[in-house]
Design a protein around this motif. Sequence first.
Motif, PDB file in Angstrom:
ATOM      1  N   GLU A 122      -5.579   2.141  -4.711  1.00  0.00           N
ATOM      2  CA  GLU A 122      -6.036   3.133  -5.684  1.00  0.00           C
ATOM      3  C   GLU A 122      -5.391   2.838  -7.036  1.00  0.00           C
ATOM      4  OE1 GLU A 122      -6.301   7.993  -6.243  1.00  0.00           O
ATOM      5  OE2 GLU A 122      -4.973   7.143  -4.724  1.00  0.00           O
ATOM      6  N   ILE A 124      -6.588   0.912   1.344  1.00  0.00           N
ATOM      7  CA  ILE A 124      -7.155   1.322   0.058  1.00  0.00           C
ATOM      8  C   ILE A 124      -6.142   1.037  -1.046  1.00  0.00           C
ATOM      9  CG2 ILE A 124      -8.035   3.247  -1.320  1.00  0.00           C
ATOM     10  CD1 ILE A 124      -9.814   2.548   1.051  1.00  0.00           C
ATOM     11  N   ILE A 148     -11.231   8.965   1.491  1.00  0.00           N
ATOM     12  CA  ILE A 148     -10.562   7.902   2.248  1.00  0.00           C
ATOM     13  C   ILE A 148      -9.826   8.429   3.473  1.00  0.00           C
ATOM     14  CG2 ILE A 148     -10.303   6.556   0.137  1.00  0.00           C
ATOM     15  CD1 ILE A 148      -7.348   7.178   0.157  1.00  0.00           C
ATOM     16  N   ARG A 155      -2.828   3.547   2.238  1.00  0.00           N
ATOM     17  CA  ARG A 155      -3.112   3.506   0.809  1.00  0.00           C
ATOM     18  C   ARG A 155      -1.941   2.967   0.011  1.00  0.00           C
ATOM     19  NH1 ARG A 155      -3.640   9.237  -1.967  1.00  0.00           N
ATOM     20  NH2 ARG A 155      -5.239   9.431  -0.365  1.00  0.00           N
TER      21      ARG A 155
END
Length: 292
Positions: A29, A27, A48, A53
């Motif tokens: 972000e 991910i 998530i 991330r």
Amino acid sequence: MNIQWFPGHMAKTRRLIAENLKLVDVIIELLDARIPFSSRNPEINSLIKNKPRLVAFNKSDLADERISRQWIKWYADQGIDCILINSINGKGLNEIKAKARELMFEKIERNRAKGKLFTPVRTMVVGIPNVGKSSFINKIVGKATAVTGDRPGVTRGKQWIRISSEMELLDTPGILWPKFEDQEVGMNLAFTGAIKDDIMDTGEVAMALLYRLSKTYNNELCTRFKLEPESINGMEPLELLETVGRKRGCIISKGEIDYSRISAIVLDEFRGGKIGRITLEKPGDRAETMTE
């Protein structure tokens, strides 16, 4: 002013993210470097879950460099990579690609052991409206693939985008959350343009912004609007707006202030970085809630 904004397509986006998580490896972000706390959707963590991330501070060229470094350290202490980027000139985007593959190292090595020599990293980019996702995607891809705009809510559907032979990206529309429990968060989003101006009283927003800057970035504010620091000490928000309006010649009949015009000027110049490199939130303000 009570700020709430949750268009129907954002509820759909929340479902879209949850439904497609199994398709992605990492991910990305995107946060606004000027408001790292307020531009972070508190629902993202639960959506998530444990996916790897990367946090990217977009618009880092508009933010206070000293405070941005504090945020990088804060995220590092949480075990999360934080990268400063500029989706207009491409700063930091190569680092995003390298970090994404680094997070996928173990999976790539497992696949190689099984004879699969090539494993593209599949990523999903998430972020609130107007954080610069479309510009980020266009820049990282190298051509205008995603629809872009300077108003929140431009991207509405799901798109898979091939960044390179080593990376693919799933774009999602920007997502806010149903209710702002903290109205300061709502105001920060209004300052930066994450919430549409036409649903707010821009005069109230501009007054609140000037008052905030008079307390935190007084020198930058006074330099931009040619004010004497001593002269604005103790001024209330309305008086500040009127003083700035007179300095900029925003006068209508009988010497009255053109509040609409000066409010638009204040907000436009803040959002464009003309007042200075400004960050409205520091680690420790309320950052302890960001990883809950």
